[in-house]
Write a protein that holds these residues in place. Structure first.
Motif, PDB file in Angstrom:
ATOM      1  N   TYR A 144       0.841  -1.189   0.000  1.00 19.71           N
ATOM      2  CA  TYR A 144       0.000   0.000   0.000  1.00 19.71           C
ATOM      3  C   TYR A 144       0.883   1.247   0.000  1.00 19.71           C
ATOM      4  CZ  TYR A 144      -3.425  -3.347   1.913  1.00 19.71           C
ATOM      5  OH  TYR A 144      -4.237  -4.421   2.124  1.00 19.71           O
ATOM      6  N   VAL A 145       0.272   2.369  -0.392  1.00 16.90           N
ATOM      7  CA  VAL A 145       0.932   3.666  -0.254  1.00 16.90           C
ATOM      8  C   VAL A 145      -0.002   4.596   0.501  1.00 16.90           C
ATOM      9  CG1 VAL A 145       0.140   4.412  -2.539  1.00 16.90           C
ATOM     10  CG2 VAL A 145       2.047   5.589  -1.444  1.00 16.90           C
ATOM     11  N   VAL A 146       0.563   5.313   1.462  1.00 17.37           N
ATOM     12  CA  VAL A 146      -0.136   6.370   2.185  1.00 17.37           C
ATOM     13  C   VAL A 146       0.484   7.691   1.749  1.00 17.37           C
ATOM     14  CG1 VAL A 146      -0.532   7.419   4.449  1.00 17.37           C
ATOM     15  CG2 VAL A 146      -0.796   4.956   4.154  1.00 17.37           C
ATOM     16  N   ILE A 147      -0.353   8.666   1.396  1.00 19.69           N
ATOM     17  CA  ILE A 147       0.123   9.923   0.822  1.00 19.69           C
ATOM     18  C   ILE A 147      -0.195  11.080   1.759  1.00 19.69           C
ATOM     19  CG2 ILE A 147       0.016  11.452  -1.182  1.00 19.69           C
ATOM     20  CD1 ILE A 147      -1.141   9.042  -2.769  1.00 19.69           C
ATOM     21  N   PRO A 148       0.802  11.600   2.487  1.00 19.63           N
ATOM     22  CA  PRO A 148       0.560  12.801   3.287  1.00 19.63           C
ATOM     23  C   PRO A 148       0.469  14.027   2.381  1.00 19.63           C
ATOM     24  CG  PRO A 148       2.525  11.580   4.026  1.00 19.63           C
ATOM     25  CD  PRO A 148       2.167  11.083   2.674  1.00 19.63           C
ATOM     26  N   GLY A 174       4.563  -4.471 -12.835  1.00 15.21           N
ATOM     27  CA  GLY A 174       4.000  -5.596 -12.106  1.00 15.21           C
ATOM     28  C   GLY A 174       3.774  -5.360 -10.631  1.00 15.21           C
ATOM     29  N   SER A 175       3.747  -4.115 -10.196  1.00 14.41           N
ATOM     30  CA  SER A 175       3.537  -3.825  -8.783  1.00 14.41           C
ATOM     31  C   SER A 175       2.088  -4.096  -8.389  1.00 14.41           C
ATOM     32  CB  SER A 175       3.881  -2.364  -8.486  1.00 14.41           C
ATOM     33  OG  SER A 175       3.531  -2.027  -7.153  1.00 14.41           O
ATOM     34  N   HIS A 176       1.896  -4.592  -7.164  1.00 15.48           N
ATOM     35  CA  HIS A 176       0.545  -4.815  -6.654  1.00 15.48           C
ATOM     36  C   HIS A 176       0.160  -3.725  -5.647  1.00 15.48           C
ATOM     37  CE1 HIS A 176       3.223  -6.846  -3.750  1.00 15.48           C
ATOM     38  NE2 HIS A 176       2.331  -6.477  -2.849  1.00 15.48           N
ATOM     39  N   VAL A 177       0.920  -2.636  -5.619  1.00 13.41           N
ATOM     40  CA  VAL A 177       0.666  -1.564  -4.649  1.00 13.41           C
ATOM     41  C   VAL A 177      -0.703  -0.935  -4.888  1.00 13.41           C
ATOM     42  CG1 VAL A 177       1.749   0.278  -6.025  1.00 13.41           C
ATOM     43  CG2 VAL A 177       1.669   0.461  -3.521  1.00 13.41           C
ATOM     44  N   GLY A 178      -1.399  -0.631  -3.807  1.00 14.17           N
ATOM     45  CA  GLY A 178      -2.671   0.076  -3.883  1.00 14.17           C
ATOM     46  C   GLY A 178      -2.623   1.305  -3.000  1.00 14.17           C
ATOM     47  N   VAL A 179      -3.391   2.311  -3.353  1.00 12.10           N
ATOM     48  CA  VAL A 179      -3.427   3.540  -2.554  1.00 12.10           C
ATOM     49  C   VAL A 179      -4.333   3.298  -1.344  1.00 12.10           C
ATOM     50  CG1 VAL A 179      -4.000   5.984  -2.494  1.00 12.10           C
ATOM     51  CG2 VAL A 179      -3.010   4.982  -4.573  1.00 12.10           C
ATOM     52  N   LEU A 180      -3.748   3.278  -0.160  1.00 12.81           N
ATOM     53  CA  LEU A 180      -4.540   3.079   1.053  1.00 12.81           C
ATOM     54  C   LEU A 180      -5.289   4.351   1.411  1.00 12.81           C
ATOM     55  CD1 LEU A 180      -5.165   0.899   3.146  1.00 12.81           C
ATOM     56  CD2 LEU A 180      -3.307   1.825   4.549  1.00 12.81           C
TER      57      LEU A 180
END
Length: 255
Positions: A144-148, A174-180
């Motif tokens: 996941y990514v958290v964006i301040p 191929g990243s499975h990252v999602g925006v938390l």
């Protein structure tokens, strides 16, 4: 298996490191064993939490040297159950070193072995204020990514580019990252601009915006000069309460 979360925003001055360090500390209070990976060449998180010397093995060695394992540089901190994989000034040269490497976008992911991941409940990555190879590595390694987002209008400018970069990581690397989620940071109710930015975030991002708002708090500015988290420095101040609320909300989101 631990959840890997990148704290990212390509704009500097949004408070990424403050969020990463104090969110990590808040998670440990909730009983979560946490590792903070300092992937910012400025090394501010490492300054706050570790006593690393300029020539000590650090994140640069891990990324640039195939023989150096991530587990070999991890240090405990003064906060129980909060560990750090520190960086020093050498990390500034990592972009150049990585550029010539095969599979350079996944250098960090390769070093995040199951043995390391399974040791923690959460692994937080403090990223650099750019969208270079270090941030790409963080996004490719993360779940996941958290964006301040600092509550000023310039902080909104780079969000489109960040979301485009996340999409490229997903579609081409191929990243499975999602925006938390996005976190409204440095909110000052005395300033109209803070309220306007908050309204804009709610309009544009709706469900992606964390309910928690991190307010401007002088104690958050003071704590780093003592090399302490906000929970060491002043555990009852608004800054501590806001980061604890953020930790609680994050845990609910990934549960």
């Amino acid at each position: 298996m631990g959840k890997i979360i990148a704290i990212a925003n390509e704009k500097g001055g949004t408070g990424k490191t403050t969020v990463a360090v104090n969110l990590g500390a808040a998670l440990t209070i909730r009983g979560m064993k946490t590792l903070l990976l300092d992937l910012d060449p400025q090394g501010n998180a490492s300054y706050m939490l570790s006593r690393i010397a300029e020539d000590d093995p650090a994140m640069y060695s891990v990324l640039a040297n195939g023989d150096v394992q991530l587990s070999s540089i991890i240090q405990s901190t003064a906060t129980e159950n909060l560990d750090i994989a520190p960086s020093n000034l050498h990390l500034a040269g990592a972009e150049i070193q990585l550029a010539s490497m095969l599979g350079r976008e996944n250098a960090l992911k390769r070093k995040l072995t199951a043995e390391v991941i399974n040791r923690y409940d959460f692994l937080l990555i403090d990223t650099s204020p750019s969208l270079g190879l270090l941030t790409i590595n963080a996004l490719n390694a993360a779940d996941y990514v958290v964006i301040p987002v600092s509550c000023d209008f310039l902080s909104l400018v780079g969000l489109t580019l960040l979301f485009d970069t996340i999409r490229i990581c997903q579609e081409q690397l191929g990243s499975h990252v999602g925006v938390l989620g996005l976190v409204a940071n440095r909110y000052d109710r005395r300033e109209n601009v803070s309220e306007e930015v908050l309204k804009s975030l709610r309009t544009q991002f709706n469900q992606l915006l964390f309910d928690t708002i991190i307010r401007v708090n002088v104690r958050l500015k003071e704590a780093p000069s003592y090399r302490q988290t906000i929970f060491q420095y002043d555990p009852v101040c608004p800054g501590a309460k806001d980061h604890m609320a953020l930790a609680n909300e994050l845990i609910r989101k990934v549960a």
